[in-house]
Write a protein that holds these residues in place. Structure first.
Motif, PDB file in Angstrom:
ATOM      1  N   GLN A  63       0.867  -1.198   0.000  1.00 60.12           N
ATOM      2  CA  GLN A  63       0.000   0.000   0.000  1.00 60.12           C
ATOM      3  C   GLN A  63       0.897   1.240   0.000  1.00 60.12           C
ATOM      4  O   GLN A  63       2.115   1.135  -0.001  1.00 60.12           O
ATOM      5  CB  GLN A  63      -0.842   0.005   1.267  1.00 60.12           C
TER       6      GLN A  63
ATOM      7  N   SER B  71      12.227  -7.517   9.452  1.00 55.54           N
ATOM      8  CA  SER B  71      13.019  -7.608  10.688  1.00 55.54           C
ATOM      9  C   SER B  71      13.510  -9.032  10.949  1.00 55.54           C
ATOM     10  O   SER B  71      14.261  -9.259  11.895  1.00 55.54           O
ATOM     11  CB  SER B  71      12.205  -7.103  11.884  1.00 55.54           C
TER      12      SER B  71
ATOM     13  N   VAL C 131      12.190  -2.811  12.845  1.00 57.52           N
ATOM     14  CA  VAL C 131      11.718  -2.776  11.458  1.00 57.52           C
ATOM     15  C   VAL C 131      12.481  -1.706  10.665  1.00 57.52           C
ATOM     16  O   VAL C 131      13.061  -1.985   9.609  1.00 57.52           O
ATOM     17  CB  VAL C 131      10.194  -2.524  11.409  1.00 57.52           C
TER      18      VAL C 131
ATOM     19  N   ALA D 234      14.330   7.284   3.982  1.00 59.56           N
ATOM     20  CA  ALA D 234      14.537   7.989   5.253  1.00 59.56           C
ATOM     21  C   ALA D 234      13.323   8.887   5.486  1.00 59.56           C
ATOM     22  O   ALA D 234      12.190   8.502   5.203  1.00 59.56           O
ATOM     23  CB  ALA D 234      15.848   8.774   5.188  1.00 59.56           C
TER      24      ALA D 234
ATOM     25  N   GLY E 193       9.006  14.349   2.456  1.00 56.65           N
ATOM     26  CA  GLY E 193       8.251  15.139   3.418  1.00 56.65           C
ATOM     27  C   GLY E 193       6.948  14.421   3.727  1.00 56.65           C
ATOM     28  O   GLY E 193       6.665  13.347   3.178  1.00 56.65           O
TER      29      GLY E 193
ATOM     30  N   ASN F 159      -2.303   5.562   5.023  1.00 54.56           N
ATOM     31  CA  ASN F 159      -2.319   5.597   6.490  1.00 54.56           C
ATOM     32  C   ASN F 159      -2.245   7.007   7.055  1.00 54.56           C
ATOM     33  O   ASN F 159      -2.747   7.260   8.153  1.00 54.56           O
ATOM     34  CB  ASN F 159      -1.195   4.727   7.056  1.00 54.56           C
TER      35      ASN F 159
END
Ligand SMILES: NC(=O)c1ccc[n+]([C@@H]2O[C@H](COP(=O)([O-])OP(=O)(O)OC[C@H]3O[C@@H](n4cnc5c(N)ncnc54)[C@H](O)[C@@H]3O)[C@@H](O)[C@H]2O)c1
Length: 252
Positions: A16, A63, A114, A142, A187, A193
């Motif tokens: 997603q 992970s 994660v 990042a 940004g 979500n």
């Protein structure tokens, strides 16, 4: 011919949101894509195939070293190698702003497992394939929050700072194998979500928008050009760098 014709890519956290946009854009440029997530990526694969691209899906927990290794093995089995890895999977969209002292140690550890270790595990899993091919593009996602020192998400912002540090050190270790490692720092972006979650109300979104030189909301499609640049031969002499794409909010 697309800019990524003949290439093979893995995009993590691609069920997603922004990850799905990266996967569909990379496929549209001609790469074969393995899309992975802890959630099903089948709808993304279907979308890519409908558009004439090639993709397979896998369930991967970044992970877990075993899960990361299985993801890379699946890409190699399906397509014959891996040229591009986009480390996009993260715990982000479902986090809620909190004063730093209210963050439980377990939540801190989960975010680090994660966002930081997951990135490390995926690079560790993919690097032998790229080393043997003497070519690779690793793109670590990042966040612009690192440059802002954004408050109330200390675990998340710290994790993304680590991703930038990891990108720099890895680029020095992997340059000898012609593997480029760069970071992309978005940004605040209107992923599912962010839009549907409870952490960003209209006031917060507008406050963020007002910090930009380009005064509009950022959409996942705004990040696609940068990821394609970092994935393509256009950036073959660029490594260890962090590109900020945020409409001119932070400048570094
Ligand atoms: N949306 C933004 O405003 C924004 C801004 C800066 C950076 N980012 C970064 O961009 C990336 C995508 O952002 P998003 O808004 O789509 O995030 P998101 O939280 O909505 O989606 C992240 C995806 O990662 C997956 N994921 C979570 N844990 C995983 C695990 N252990 N293994 C594999 N997959 C896992 C989730 O299922 C989800 O599909 C993230 O790295 C995020 O930190 C987002």
């Amino acid at each position: 011919m697309g800019r990524l014709s003949g290439k093979i890519a893995i995009v993590t956290g691609a069920a997603q949101g922004i990850g799905a946009s990266y996967a569909t854009a990379i496929a549209a440029e001609g790469a074969k894509v393995l899309v992975s997530d802890i959630m099903s990526c089948d709808p993304v694969v279907e979308e890519i195939r409908k558009a004439g691209g090639e993709a397979v899906a896998t369930i991967t927990d970044v992970s877990s070293p075993e899960s990361a290794a299985a993801m890379v093995a699946k890409a190699v089995d399906a397509f014959g190698g891996v040229d591009i890895l986009v480390n996009n999977a993260a715990i982000f969209g479902k986090l809620t702003d909190k004063f730093f002292a209210d963050i439980e140690s377990l939540e801190w550890d989960n975010v680090m497992a994660v966002n930081v270790r997951g990135t490390f595990e995926c690079v560790k899993a993919v690097y032998p394939v790229m080393r043997d091919n003497n070519y690779g593009k690793i793109i670590n996602i990042a966040s612009g929050t690192v440059f802002k020192g954004a408050p109330n998400l200390l675990h998340y912002v710290t994790s993304k700072g680590a991703v930038i540090a990891m990108t720099r050190s890895l680029s020095r270790e992997l340059g000898q194998y012609n593997i480029c490692v760069n970071a992309l720092a978005p940004g605040l972006t209107m992923s599912e979500n962010v839009v549907a979650g409870s952490n960003y109300n209209a006031e917060k979104l507008d406050a963020n928008r007002s910090t930009r030189a380009l005064k509009r909301y950022q959409e996942p499609r705004d990040l696609v050009g940068a990821v394609l640049f970092l994935a393509s031969s256009d950036s073959d002499f660029m490594t260890g760098q962090t590109m900020v794409v945020d409409g001119g909010s932070v400048m570094h």
